[in-house]
Design a protein around this motif. Structure first.
Motif, PDB file in Angstrom:
ATOM      1  N   THR A  19       2.786  -2.592  -1.675  1.00 59.03           N
ATOM      2  CA  THR A  19       3.961  -1.794  -1.336  1.00 59.03           C
ATOM      3  C   THR A  19       3.719  -0.299  -1.515  1.00 59.03           C
ATOM      4  O   THR A  19       4.622   0.503  -1.243  1.00 59.03           O
ATOM      5  CB  THR A  19       5.172  -2.216  -2.180  1.00 59.03           C
ATOM      6  N   ALA A  20       2.549   0.089  -1.967  1.00 65.62           N
ATOM      7  CA  ALA A  20       2.209   1.511  -2.069  1.00 65.62           C
ATOM      8  C   ALA A  20       2.009   2.101  -0.684  1.00 65.62           C
ATOM      9  O   ALA A  20       1.674   1.389   0.276  1.00 65.62           O
ATOM     10  CB  ALA A  20       0.951   1.694  -2.912  1.00 65.62           C
ATOM     11  N   GLU A  21       2.213   3.400  -0.566  1.00 64.58           N
ATOM     12  CA  GLU A  21       1.952   4.078   0.700  1.00 64.58           C
ATOM     13  C   GLU A  21       0.472   3.975   1.049  1.00 64.58           C
ATOM     14  O   GLU A  21      -0.390   3.868   0.165  1.00 64.58           O
ATOM     15  CB  GLU A  21       2.371   5.548   0.610  1.00 64.58           C
ATOM     16  N   SER A  22       0.162   4.029   2.341  1.00 64.26           N
ATOM     17  CA  SER A  22      -1.215   3.813   2.793  1.00 64.26           C
ATOM     18  C   SER A  22      -2.184   4.852   2.248  1.00 64.26           C
ATOM     19  O   SER A  22      -3.374   4.579   2.065  1.00 64.26           O
ATOM     20  CB  SER A  22      -1.264   3.806   4.326  1.00 64.26           C
ATOM     21  N   PRO A 128      15.220   2.659   3.543  1.00 61.66           N
ATOM     22  CA  PRO A 128      15.070   1.261   3.125  1.00 61.66           C
ATOM     23  C   PRO A 128      13.815   0.624   3.706  1.00 61.66           C
ATOM     24  O   PRO A 128      13.333   1.005   4.784  1.00 61.66           O
ATOM     25  CB  PRO A 128      16.331   0.590   3.688  1.00 61.66           C
ATOM     26  N   ALA A 129      13.293  -0.343   2.976  1.00 62.88           N
ATOM     27  CA  ALA A 129      12.134  -1.110   3.436  1.00 62.88           C
ATOM     28  C   ALA A 129      12.243  -2.514   2.868  1.00 62.88           C
ATOM     29  O   ALA A 129      12.971  -2.761   1.903  1.00 62.88           O
ATOM     30  CB  ALA A 129      10.837  -0.446   2.986  1.00 62.88           C
ATOM     31  N   ASP A 130      11.522  -3.445   3.493  1.00 63.07           N
ATOM     32  CA  ASP A 130      11.452  -4.799   2.952  1.00 63.07           C
ATOM     33  C   ASP A 130      10.600  -4.778   1.696  1.00 63.07           C
ATOM     34  O   ASP A 130       9.543  -4.144   1.651  1.00 63.07           O
ATOM     35  CB  ASP A 130      10.834  -5.746   3.980  1.00 63.07           C
ATOM     36  N   GLY A 131      11.060  -5.448   0.672  1.00 66.43           N
ATOM     37  CA  GLY A 131      10.309  -5.455  -0.570  1.00 66.43           C
ATOM     38  C   GLY A 131      10.751  -6.567  -1.487  1.00 66.43           C
ATOM     39  O   GLY A 131      11.605  -7.391  -1.135  1.00 66.43           O
ATOM     40  N   PRO A 132      10.201  -6.578  -2.700  1.00 61.95           N
ATOM     41  CA  PRO A 132      10.458  -7.683  -3.631  1.00 61.95           C
ATOM     42  C   PRO A 132      11.796  -7.607  -4.350  1.00 61.95           C
ATOM     43  O   PRO A 132      12.153  -8.524  -5.076  1.00 61.95           O
ATOM     44  CB  PRO A 132       9.297  -7.564  -4.631  1.00 61.95           C
TER      45      PRO A 132
END
Length: 275
Positions: A19-22, A128-132
């Motif tokens: 989930t870290a930025e690229s 927002p983003a998909d995450g845990p």
């Protein structure tokens, strides 16, 4: 016996590396998975002061928010800043690992902790983003329990932040009422034009540069938009450490976790300020 690999697993559960930025460089920088783990020091930055503290305490790992090796290096010679720190950690058998943008986005992450410390309700991510976790993504928006003036809000922010030379800076009418808040722990002028920020009464972040801040304020005068509150980068991210230590302690009850209280904000004094 608890070992470094157990700390890495716990960190991955809390802050998945995926989930870290690229562009980010999170995880283990130095250390061996089968090394015994008894003490872990948490800090925002790996600098001489926090490395000193880790080694003096005989910590087995130093977990920082900012990765020491975020930008490419071509040498770790000991006459370089990063090389000197890494050599001391290796000789002291103290591992170094980091949780950066992967710790910025989840519930209990850097921005989320600030939102909760401010008492905000109706919390959502700016991006927002998909995450845990149910609320996941960059930054946070939320509402104060009741409207207050910009000055009162700045004082609320100052009350939850550790003291720094710069303190809390605000741009806007001190008597302006604010209710809806947007915030981002760490450097945040990249989101000044985001609709969720433009729709807030105030935007709290760090490292606001002159021209982006000025342009945002002029746009607000023309079409409406947020007042600005700027705090030290280190201060905004340091609040996360206590929660992070508590979460790790629940997963690794046999390990002692300590949060460094050494200020790693680079500024040591200021003169000639006007209030």
């Amino acid at each position: 016996m608890t070992v470094l690999a157990d700390l890495r697993r716990a960190a991955e559960e809390l802050w998945p590396a995926a989930t870290a930025e690229s562009w980010d460089r999170v995880g283990l920088a130095t250390g061996r998975d089968d090394s015994p783990l008894r003490r872990v020091l948490l800090a925002v930055d790996a600098i001489a002061d926090t490395v000193d503290e880790a080694l003096e305490w005989e910590a087995d790992a130093l977990l920082t928010h900012h990765p020491l090796l975020l930008r490419g290096v071509h040498t770790i010679a000991e006459d370089t800043g990063k090389g000197s720190l890494l050599a001391r950690l290796i000789r002291g058998e103290c591992a170094l690992l980091s949780a950066h943008t992967n710790a910025d986005q989840p519930e209990g992450g850097v921005s989320d902790v600030i939102a909760r410390r401010l008492g905000l309700g109706d919390i959502a991510a700016i991006v927002p983003a998909d995450g845990p976790t149910a609320v996941f993504g960059i930054g946070r928006t939320g509402s104060l329990p009741q409207p207050e003036t910009l000055r009162e809000f700045a004082e609320r922010v100052a009350a939850i932040m550790p003291a720094t030379v710069a303190g809390v800076r605000a741009a806007g009418d001190p008597s302006r009422p604010v209710s809806r808040v947007a915030l981002l722990g760490g450097a945040g002028d990249s989101l000044l034009d985001h609709p969720a920020v433009r729709g807030a009464d105030v935007y709290l972040t760090s490292d606001l540069r002159h021209h982006p801040a000025q342009e945002s304020l002029e746009l607000s005068r023309a079409t409406g938009g947020p007042a600005l509150v700027d705090v030290a980068h280190w201060a905004s991210e340091s609040l996360w450490l206590d929660d992070a230590a508590a979460e790790l302690g629940r997963r690794l009850p046999g390990v002692e976790f300590r949060v460094s209280r050494r200020r790693t904000d680079p500024w040591t004094f200021a003169v000639g300020g006007e209030h």
